[in-house]
Design an enzyme around this catalytic site. Structure first.
Site, PDB file in Angstrom:
ATOM      1  N   ALA A 253      43.375  -9.580  -6.597  1.00 57.23           N
ATOM      2  CA  ALA A 253      42.858 -10.632  -5.723  1.00 57.23           C
ATOM      3  C   ALA A 253      43.640 -11.930  -5.940  1.00 57.23           C
ATOM      4  O   ALA A 253      44.145 -12.191  -7.030  1.00 57.23           O
ATOM      5  CB  ALA A 253      41.375 -10.852  -6.006  1.00 57.23           C
ATOM      6  N   PRO A 254      43.775 -12.764  -4.890  1.00 51.63           N
ATOM      7  CA  PRO A 254      44.576 -14.001  -4.994  1.00 51.63           C
ATOM      8  C   PRO A 254      44.152 -14.930  -6.130  1.00 51.63           C
ATOM      9  O   PRO A 254      44.981 -15.686  -6.646  1.00 51.63           O
ATOM     10  CB  PRO A 254      44.360 -14.661  -3.628  1.00 51.63           C
ATOM     11  CG  PRO A 254      44.042 -13.530  -2.705  1.00 51.63           C
ATOM     12  CD  PRO A 254      43.269 -12.547  -3.529  1.00 51.63           C
ATOM     13  N   ARG A 255      42.894 -14.869  -6.531  1.00 49.90           N
ATOM     14  CA  ARG A 255      42.444 -15.777  -7.590  1.00 49.90           C
ATOM     15  C   ARG A 255      42.934 -15.336  -8.967  1.00 49.90           C
ATOM     16  O   ARG A 255      42.807 -16.071  -9.940  1.00 49.90           O
ATOM     17  CB  ARG A 255      40.916 -15.876  -7.582  1.00 49.90           C
ATOM     18  CG  ARG A 255      40.194 -14.571  -7.847  1.00 49.90           C
ATOM     19  CD  ARG A 255      38.693 -14.746  -7.699  1.00 49.90           C
ATOM     20  NE  ARG A 255      37.952 -13.509  -7.937  1.00 49.90           N
ATOM     21  CZ  ARG A 255      37.708 -12.600  -7.002  1.00 49.90           C
ATOM     22  NH1 ARG A 255      38.161 -12.803  -5.774  1.00 49.90           N
ATOM     23  NH2 ARG A 255      37.014 -11.507  -7.276  1.00 49.90           N
ATOM     24  N   TYR A 256      43.475 -14.115  -9.059  1.00 45.06           N
ATOM     25  CA  TYR A 256      43.908 -13.601 -10.355  1.00 45.06           C
ATOM     26  C   TYR A 256      45.417 -13.644 -10.563  1.00 45.06           C
ATOM     27  O   TYR A 256      45.881 -13.441 -11.685  1.00 45.06           O
ATOM     28  CB  TYR A 256      43.439 -12.146 -10.525  1.00 45.06           C
ATOM     29  CG  TYR A 256      41.942 -11.980 -10.545  1.00 45.06           C
ATOM     30  CD1 TYR A 256      41.155 -12.700 -11.451  1.00 45.06           C
ATOM     31  CD2 TYR A 256      41.311 -11.112  -9.658  1.00 45.06           C
ATOM     32  CE1 TYR A 256      39.773 -12.543 -11.462  1.00 45.06           C
ATOM     33  CE2 TYR A 256      39.937 -10.961  -9.665  1.00 45.06           C
ATOM     34  CZ  TYR A 256      39.170 -11.683 -10.570  1.00 45.06           C
ATOM     35  OH  TYR A 256      37.814 -11.533 -10.586  1.00 45.06           O
ATOM     36  N   ILE A 257      46.176 -13.819  -9.503  1.00 46.77           N
ATOM     37  CA  ILE A 257      47.635 -13.760  -9.634  1.00 46.77           C
ATOM     38  C   ILE A 257      48.250 -15.112  -9.313  1.00 46.77           C
ATOM     39  O   ILE A 257      47.641 -15.951  -8.631  1.00 46.77           O
ATOM     40  CB  ILE A 257      48.230 -12.666  -8.717  1.00 46.77           C
ATOM     41  CG1 ILE A 257      47.807 -12.878  -7.270  1.00 46.77           C
ATOM     42  CG2 ILE A 257      47.812 -11.294  -9.203  1.00 46.77           C
ATOM     43  CD1 ILE A 257      48.395 -11.864  -6.297  1.00 46.77           C
TER      44      ILE A 257
END
Length: 886
Positions: A127-131
């Site tokens: 997910a975008p919040r993790y990368i």
């Protein structure tokens, strides 16, 4: 408005305007047509098709622009980048996130951190919040320059975004792109980073160049029909597959557009359909691809490889379609034209950057000169008595009048404002020598920039070379260019069905399980059926098909097979002569009936055999008891009959009625040995004289291959055989030939020499030791080779710098398992190959052996003197009399 039939308003009156005319009619079709064109243009220009100038779609350009605004050298959360990009891209976070992940996976413009998915397995990114992501150093150098960027308002007018990025590199060809618009699509394949730079340099040097795709997934590619990436072109991609052992194949690289999962699914599907036969598949893919295919017992690895290419995603085809936006319109171009446009744009951008730099240097030089005069000539003293701004400006301007000729340009109000802001501390500490040095440096740099402009092409070539030097490391070609052979699916399909025949009723097929078994076959095979009346037919395998009664031979048909020979004896008509012929069946039309006799009514085949390698047997012919015949039987060898086409009539065997024909002795092949060549471009054997001639092969002859890894393998001369990628030697196997090898033993860090004969075996054999790290230095095929060893004299302090070694005197022929003999105890700097020795072999007398004298055979049937070869009446030429031994 839309008129009704009565053209009346609510009051029942005619809807006339003040001018007295009716209101204009607007057709809905016109409205829809305009809306559709507007929508199509928007999708083409603003979403799906890349701009030729910077090679980017709008969403990609906006992402990179937003990342430049956020850039501080540190990673940013992808969610933050997506949110920032939404100021410029009005299509939501999902489209931005997908485009960003795709950019990151191409490993060129974006440095990534975290789980960004896997292009090999098809796993999606986290997910975008993790990368996290940031612009790469390469992107910062070649993509951005606010001074040469043209700007436009964003979709809501609150911000400004670039029309195109000033890309000084062919990004479009380096990354590739795929998009589907309204009425057209674009599919541009990625190319190699370093090859693009080399090609751009050749364009600037006005030299010829070629460009071919290259993919991060590796694999093999056939570009023979690439057509410069234009519409109508096509490439073929294959996995890199090799034989691990006789029962296992391993895939280590995959084609672009596939994943390990899709390839495995396609293999399992082909196995379920019976196209191939495998036992199981293991997927060990992690950082690198490793798919192990375990074969079913008795299955040929080489045939399975071809079947994988024919029936699975182990081979895929891609049709490029290079559609780009140029000057606001879609245009179809070849990759060469795209690269030329990109290269010229790079030249224009660098010229503009140099021109801007010269203007900046002029301004710096001008103000440095003003500042020096302002302080050294004490022009500032003239403003002490001034009371207003106008008086101060006038005094400063007056102070520069004596120096107007030495200034670069006239003094402007802006110059005066800057001079007035010089602090007193700077004036008091002014160093004239330092100022002169600074001015000299500015002039030197100006001369350098002007020289670059004067030799712009050379400067751009050097720019490309520096880009290659800084960022080209580790970007070598990953996809190997190779010509592929054409695989006939019918020849490699696994025999997944069983063919049966009902001779009495005249049916054949895979569904007649209670009837006579013929052979295994595949569901795409053809079968050939010969009947007793001298006719035959070729038809496709099916569940049940009528092929005619009185079947004498049925088998799977191999089209264009020259080596299968049919031996046949038939009676011409009801009471005619008995004829004999040998023939092959090449290309035929499916489901068409053919005649292999003269065609006389009531002809009958008396004897028939199918011989896969042209064998010619001996038969016993028995006559019926009739007057005037002395011998009732005789033997005949089919080898005496020339092999013809299926239309040939054949030769007269006997004019007397035949009672019985039976085989007396199995035959041997009458075909010549097969000449085999090896074509290195496709890594396959052939009989069409392409590549290296290996020799004449027959019977149990085998082919020897040796690999750089220090292994050898013996294979058959079947044309479907596959060979290892690191092949260094291929030749006809000679069990008496002696090979010499030099190899580095890693454990002792010493060079060894060994001599050996290749031992016949069906397995792959290591001839430099079991340690995988041992390295083969040289393979020598000559019988008496010589080498020269050069020592490292920095370590070796005594003795000669070089030594000659005659290998056959240095070491004898040993077993393949022997380690060999250590070449030297001294440190080796270089090993050179010398001309081999030419030693005459001693003559030896062959032992005398008694050869038994065989009696001349006695011919029993003296009535048959000649065989007459006859032809059909529609063939030119007279009958030929051919004397044969009887």
């Amino acid at each position: 408005m839309i008129e009704d039939e009565k053209n009346t308003d609510l009051n029942g009156e005619s809807p006339e305007l003040e001018s007295g005319k009716l209101e204009e009619t607007i057709h809905l079709s016109d409205m829809y047509q305009g809306w559709f064109l507007d929508y199509a243009s928007y999708v083409i220009l603003e979403r799906a098709v890349p701009e030729v100038i910077d090679g980017l779609k709008p969403v990609q350009r906006r992402i990179l622009h937003a990342m430049k605004e956020l850039d501080d050298g540190r990673y940013n959360k992808v969610a933050n980048i997506i949110g920032h990009t939404m100021k410029y891209h009005p299509h939501g976070d999902a489209s931005i996130g997908d485009a960003l992940v795709q950019l990151g996976q191409k490993d060129l413009l974006i440095d990534t951190q975290g789980n960004w998915g896997n292009i090999l397995t098809g796993d999606s990114a986290a997910a975008p919040r993790y990368i996290e992501a940031r612009l790469s150093k390469f992107a910062l150098e070649v993509l951005f320059n606010a001074k040469t960027t043209t700007w436009k308002a964003s979709y809501d007018g609150r911000n400004k975004e670039p029309v195109t990025l000033p890309a000084k590199f062919p990004l479009l060809l380096a990354q590739g792109v795929e998009g589907i618009a309204v009425g057209l699509s674009s599919k541009i394949l990625p190319h190699n980073f370093n090859e693009l730079i080399d090609a751009s340099i050749k364009i600037l040097q006005e030299k010829e160049f070629e460009l071919f795709p290259d993919f991060l997934t590796g694999g093999l590619i056939d570009v023979s029909r690439y057509n410069d990436g234009n519409r109508g072109g096509k490439i073929r991609l294959r996995v890199r597959i090799s034989q691990l052992d006789k029962k296992t194949l391993v895939i280590t690289e995959i084609p672009h557009g596939t994943t390990t999962g899709s390839i495995i699914d396609s293999i399992l599907t082909a196995n379920d359909k019976g196209k191939i036969k495998i036992r199981k598949i293991d997927d060990n893919t992690a950082q690198n691809v490793e798919i192990l295919i375990h074969l079913a017992p008795g299955v040929s690895p080489d045939t399975t490889m071809d079947a994988l290419f024919a029936f699975t995603e182990c081979e895929v085809s891609i049709s490029p379609n290079a559609c780009v936006i140029e000057k606001g319109k879609p245009r179809f171009l070849g990759v060469s034209d795209i690269l030329k446009i990109s290269t010229q744009k790079t030249v224009d951008l660098i010229r503009r950057e140099l021109e801007i730099r010269i203007e900046e240097l002029k301004e710096q030089l001008h103000f440095s000169s003003l500042e020096k005069l302002f302080i050294e000539k004490e022009i500032y003293e003239g403003i002490k008595k001034c009371k207003t701004d106008e008086e101060i400006d006038t005094a400063i301007l007056k102070g520069f009048k004596p120096y107007t000729k030495i200034l670069i340009r006239q003094v402007t109000p802006d110059d005066i404002k800057r001079l007035r802001k010089i602090p007193i501390d700077r004036i008091s500490k002014f160093n004239s020598n330092k100022a002169d040095e600074s001015i000299l440096n500015l002039k030197t740099e100006m001369e350098e920039v002007e020289n670059h402009l004067a030799h712009l092409i050379d400067f751009v070539i050097e720019y490309f070379r520096q880009i290659r030097k800084k960022y080209g490391k580790g970007r070598d070609r990953k996809t190997e260019i190779r010509n592929f052979d054409n695989i006939e699916a019918v020849k490699v399909a696994a025999a997944n069905q069983k063919l049966y025949v009902n001779r009495e009723e005249g049916f054949a097929g895979t569904g007649l399980r209670k009837d006579e078994y013929v052979s295994d076959c595949s569901d795409i095979d053809d079968i050939i059926v010969f009947r007793g009346n001298g006719t035959f037919i070729v038809t496709k395998v099916s569940d049940k098909v009528f092929v005619g009664q009185d079947i004498i031979h049925i088998h799977v048909f191999q089209r264009n097979n020259e080596r299968t020979v049919y031996n046949m004896i038939y009676r011409d008509g009801k009471n005619g002569k008995t004829m004999i012929k040998r023939f092959s069946v090449m290309g035929v039309t499916r489901d068409k009936e053919y005649v292999v006799t003269k065609g006389t009514p009531e002809s009958k085949i008396l004897y028939f055999t199918a011989n896969p390698n042209g064998e010619a047997e001996i038969v016993r012919v028995e006559h019926r008891q009739i007057p005037r015949i002395k011998k009732l039987s005789f033997d005949f060898d089919f080898a005496a009959v020339v092999i013809k086409g299926r239309n040939a009539i054949g030769n007269i065997l006997t004019k007397y009625p035949v009672k019985k024909i039976e085989k007396r002795q199995e035959g041997i092949s009458t075909l010549a040995s097969r000449k085999i060549w090896y074509d290195d471009t496709v890594k396959r054997l052939n009989s069409e004289e392409r590549g290296q001639f290996l020799g004449d092969f027959s019977g149990s002859d085998r082919i020897l291959t040796m690999m750089q890894t220090g292994h050898y393998r013996l294979t058959s001369f079947d044309l479907s055989t596959h060979f290892d990628e690191d092949l260094i030697l291929i030749e006809k196997f000679d069990p008496e030939k002696i090979f010499s090898v030099i190899y580095l033993d890693v454990s002792s860090k010493s060079f060894y020499i060994k001599r050996f004969k290749v031992e016949p075996t069906d397995r792959k054999v290591d001839f430099i030791g079991d340690e995988d790290k041992n390295k083969l230095v040289e393979l020598l095929k000559d019988k008496y080779p010589r080498i020269e060893v050069q020592f490292d004299m920095k370590i070796k302090t005594k003795g000669n710098e070089t030594e000659e070694i005659i290998i056959h005197e240095f070491i004898g022929v040993k077993s393949i398992k022997a380690k060999g003999k250590r070449m030297t105890i001294h440190p080796v700097k270089k090993i050179s190959m010398l001309e081999p020795l030419q030693i005459e072999e001693p003559l030896t007398e062959a032992p005398v052996t008694e050869i038994p004298v065989m009696e001349e055979p006695v011919i029993k049937d003296t009535a048959v003197k000649t065989l007459t070869e006859e032809k059909k009446s529609d063939e030119p030429g007279d009958a030929v009399q051919m004397e044969l031994p009887l």
